[in-house]
Design an enzyme around this catalytic site. Structure first.
Site, PDB file in Angstrom:
ATOM      1  N   HIS A  25       4.131   3.355  11.537  1.00  0.00           N
ATOM      2  CA  HIS A  25       3.771   4.669  11.257  1.00  0.00           C
ATOM      3  C   HIS A  25       2.309   5.314  11.364  1.00  0.00           C
ATOM      4  O   HIS A  25       2.208   6.431  11.405  1.00  0.00           O
ATOM      5  CB  HIS A  25       4.425   5.247   9.884  1.00  0.00           C
ATOM      6  CG  HIS A  25       3.485   4.665   8.764  1.00  0.00           C
ATOM      7  ND1 HIS A  25       3.765   3.610   7.859  1.00  0.00           N
ATOM      8  CD2 HIS A  25       2.247   5.398   8.285  1.00  0.00           C
ATOM      9  CE1 HIS A  25       2.888   3.484   7.081  1.00  0.00           C
ATOM     10  NE2 HIS A  25       2.122   4.607   7.082  1.00  0.00           N
ATOM     11  N   ASP A  40       8.552  -1.415   9.962  1.00  0.00           N
ATOM     12  CA  ASP A  40       7.209  -0.547  10.062  1.00  0.00           C
ATOM     13  C   ASP A  40       5.964  -1.224  10.444  1.00  0.00           C
ATOM     14  O   ASP A  40       5.136  -1.011   9.732  1.00  0.00           O
ATOM     15  CB  ASP A  40       7.019   0.114   8.560  1.00  0.00           C
ATOM     16  CG  ASP A  40       6.064   1.288   8.848  1.00  0.00           C
ATOM     17  OD1 ASP A  40       5.696   1.674  10.010  1.00  0.00           O
ATOM     18  OD2 ASP A  40       5.647   1.674   7.652  1.00  0.00           O
ATOM     19  N   SER A  56      -2.582   2.274   4.693  1.00  0.00           N
ATOM     20  CA  SER A  56      -1.618   1.790   5.324  1.00  0.00           C
ATOM     21  C   SER A  56      -2.057   1.050   6.473  1.00  0.00           C
ATOM     22  O   SER A  56      -2.981   1.500   7.484  1.00  0.00           O
ATOM     23  CB  SER A  56      -0.726   2.848   5.910  1.00  0.00           C
ATOM     24  OG  SER A  56      -0.133   3.693   5.077  1.00  0.00           O
TER      25      SER A  56
END
Length: 515
Positions: free
Chosen positions: A148, A178, A251
Site C-alpha cells: 500500500h 500487502d 508502514s
C-alpha cells in the site's frame, strides 16, 4: 571559729540520682549514636539496591541503543509520487466507477443508463505524494516494504539514512499479504538488515519499531510483543501485535528484536484518531521471507489450496463427530473439481493433521497448506465416523476466484411462496421448501429454507436466520420438508440435533439442543 558539718541523707540521694541521671543520659546518647549508625547502614544498603536497579536499566537502555544502531542504516524513507490523471466520461471509467449514481433511489428507473447519459464535465484526479518506510534486505539494492506504500505510484524514490537517493525499478507486489519488493537503480554494497526468526518471538519480548512517521527522519520507538496470530479483515495473514508506537509513515518499516534483527514489517494500526493508540500490527518476517522469495523468482506469489470450507470444531460439534474440541478442524463443504474432491474428502470429515503437523483451527491449516509446493503429494490424517484414516492429497495453485471473498451471495427471492412448511417447536424454528428462485440462488444445492426463527428460541441463539438453507439433519441429507420431517423423527431435540447449514457460498455445522 569552728564549724561543724553534718552529712544529710538527702544529699547522698541527690548525688546518687545525679549519677543515675548522668548514666541514663549516657545510655540514651549511646543508643542515639547506634541508631544513627544503623540508619546510615540501612541507607547504604538502599543506595546499593538503587545502583543495582540503575545498572539493570542501563543494560536495557544499552540493548536498545545497540539494536537501533544495528538496524537503522538499513531503514529507508520511501516517497511515492502519482501524477495528475484525466478521467474520461464513459460508462466504464467515471467518478462513479461505471455505476449508476441514482441506483437505489427513485431516479434509478428514470435514468437507467446511469451517468453515461449525462454530459458531466471532465474530471481530473490531482497529483499526490505518499510517504512510507522500508528496509534494505540485500546489499545489491533490494528493499522490502508494504504494497500500500507504492501501490499505483508513477515514481518511487528511496532515501537512505546517509541521504543518498535512488529511483526504485522493477517493483513487484503481493496485495494479498500487502508486501512489495523494489530494486534500487544503480545501487550496490548497501547496508542490508539481518532477518531474524519471527516464530521465536513471544508475548512480552522487547521490540523496536523504526521508520519515518509523519515524515520524521529515522524515528525509533520501543515496546513489546503484545500478541501473536492476530487477524485483520483486510488481510488473511496473521500478524504480530505490538505497543511500540506506529504512526502514518511507519508502514513498511521494520520491527526489530534486541539483537537488531528484523522480525516483522510494520503494516497497520488500530486507531480511532488516525494516530498511535497502543495497538500496531506487523507482518511476521517468516511470512515476508516466503513472499519475497516468490516475488523475486517469478514476480508473483503462488499459494496452494485444498478446496475445502472449514469450520471451528466446538464442543457440541466435537461430541457429534467423535472428536475432542481441540482436535482438528471440521470440513463443512468440499469444492467441486478441487484437490479435496479428487482425494475423496467429504463434508463432516475432521482434519486432524497435515504433513504430520497437528492442526487446531482453520487458520492454522490454511497457513500450512498455502506454503506447500504446488503439485507435491501430502498426507492428511482425518477422523471419519469416529475412525482415523490417512488421505493422500495433491494441493494445486489457488485459483483467482477463490482468492477473492465471494461468499456474500444474496437471494432476492420471488413472488412464489413455499406452502409446505414444518415447525420444530423445541428449537423455535420453521423451515419450508425452496422456491424456484431460491433453488437458482443456492446453485443446485438441495435442502429446506429457514422461514421463521423465534427471537428467544434455541435457533436464534445459535444465529440461525430466515433465508439460510438446511442441507442435512444429523448425517441425513434432506431435499424437502418431507425429508426434513422424516429425519427429525430419528433425532432427539433434548440430546441435541446437528444441522448442516448453507449461508451464501459457505457451509457450516450447527448443533441445536432443546432447553
Amino acid at each position: 571559729m569552728n564549724r561543724s558539718f553534718s552529712w544529710k541523707p538527702w544529699g547522698l540521694a541527690a548525688a546518687l540520682g545525679a549519677i543515675v541521671m548522668l548514666g541514663g543520659g549516657w545510655v540514651a546518647l549511646q543508643n542515639r549514636v547506634q541508631g544513627e549508625e544503623n540508619s546510615q547502614a540501612q541507607s547504604a544498603v538502599k543506595t546499593h539496591k538503587d545502583v543495582e536497579a540503575i545498572s539493570h536499566a542501563n543494560s536495557i537502555s544499552y540493548a536498545f541503543r545497540q539494536a537501533a544502531a544495528a538496524a537503522r542504516p538499513s531503514v529507508v524513507k520511501i516517497l511515492a509520487h502519482t501524477g495528475a490523471k484525466h478521467m474520461k466520461n464513459t460508462s466504464s471509467e467515471t467518478p462513479f466507477n461505471g455505476e449508476n449514481p441514482f441506483k437505489g433511489t427513485p431516479f434509478e428507473k428514470m435514468f437507467p443508463g446511469g451517468q453515461g447519459q449525462f454530459n458531466f464535465p471532465q474530471q481530473q484526479q490531482p497529483e499526490r505524494d505518499g510517504l512510507g518506510s522500508g528496509v534494505i534486505i540485500d546489499k545489491s539494492g533490494i528493499v522490502l516494504t508494504n504494497n500500500h506504500v507504492v501501490r499505483g505510484a508513477d515514481e518511487v524514490t528511496v532515501v537512505l539514512k546517509d541521504g543518498r537517493e535512488f529511483k526504485a525499478t522493477d517493483i513487484k507486489t503481493d496485495p494479498a499479504s500487502d508486501l512489495a519488493v523494489l530494486r534500487l537503480e544503480g545501487a550496490k554494497d548497501l547496508p542490508a538488515a539481518t532477518l531474524g526468526n519471527s516464530d521465536e518471538m513471544e508475548v512480552g519480548d522487547w521490540v523496536l519499531a523504526i521508520g519515518c512517521p509523519f515524515g520524521l527522519e529515522q524515528t525509533v520507538s520501543a515496546g513489546i510483543i503484545s500478541g501473536k496470530g492476530r487477524e485483520l479483515e483486510s488481510n488473511h495473514d496473521e500478524f504480530l501485535q505490538t505497543d511500540a508506537a506506529i504512526n502514518p509513515g511507519n508502514s513498511g518499516g521494520p520491527l526489530v528484536n534486541l539483537d537488531g534483527q528484523v522480525i516483522g514489517i510494520n503494516t497497520a494500526i488500530a486507531t480511532n484518531s488516525g494516530g498511535y493508540q497502543g495497538i500496531g500490527f506487523s507482518i511476521p518476517i517468516n511470512t515476508a521471507k516466503w513472499v519475497v522469495k516468490q516475488l523475486l523468482a517469478g514476480g508473483k506469489v503462488q499459494r496452494a489450496y485444498l478446496g475445502v470450507q472449514l469450520e471451528e470444531l466446538n464442543a457440541d460439534l466435537a461430541k457429534k463427530f467423535g472428536a475432542s474440541a481441540d482436535q482438528g478442524v471440521l470440513v463443512a463443504d468440499v469444492v467441486k473439481d478441487s484437490p479435496a474432491a479428487a482425494a475423496g474428502l467429504q463434508d463432516g470429515d475432521v482434519i486432524v493433521d497435515y504433513q504430520s503437523k497437528a492442526v487446531h483451527n482453520p487458520r492454522e491449516l490454511r497457513d500450512l497448506v498455502e506454503v506447500t509446493p504446488v503439485g507435491s503429494k501430502q498426507t492428511l490424517a482425518i477422523l471419519r465416523n469416529g475412525k482415523t484414516m490417512n488421505v493422500s492429497i495433491t494441493p494445486k495453485a489457488l485459483p483467482a476466484k477463490f482468492a477473492e471473498n465471494n461468499s456474500s451471495q444474496e437471494s432476492q427471492g420471488d413472488t412464489e411462496s413455499a406452502t409446505d412448511t414444518y415447525q420444530v417447536k423445541e428449537f423455535g424454528l420453521t423451515v419450508g421448501d425452496m422456491t424456484s428462485d431460491e433453488a437458482k440462488a443456492f446453485d443446485g444445492h438441495h435442502g429446506v429454507v429457514v422461514r421463521q426463527v423465534e427471537p428467544d428460541g434455541v435457533a436464534a441463539h445459535k444465529r440461525l436466520e430466515p433465508g439460510m438453507l438446511i442441507r442435512k439433519v444429523g448425517e441425513k441429507p434432506v431435499k424437502n420438508v418431507q425429508d426434513f420431517e422424516a429425519a427429525m423423527k430419528h433425532e432427539s431435540p433434548k440430546a441435541g440435533v446437528m444441522f448442516q447449514v448453507r449461508v451464501g457460498n459457505n457451509n457450516m455445522f450447527v448443533v441445536l439442543q432443546a432447553k
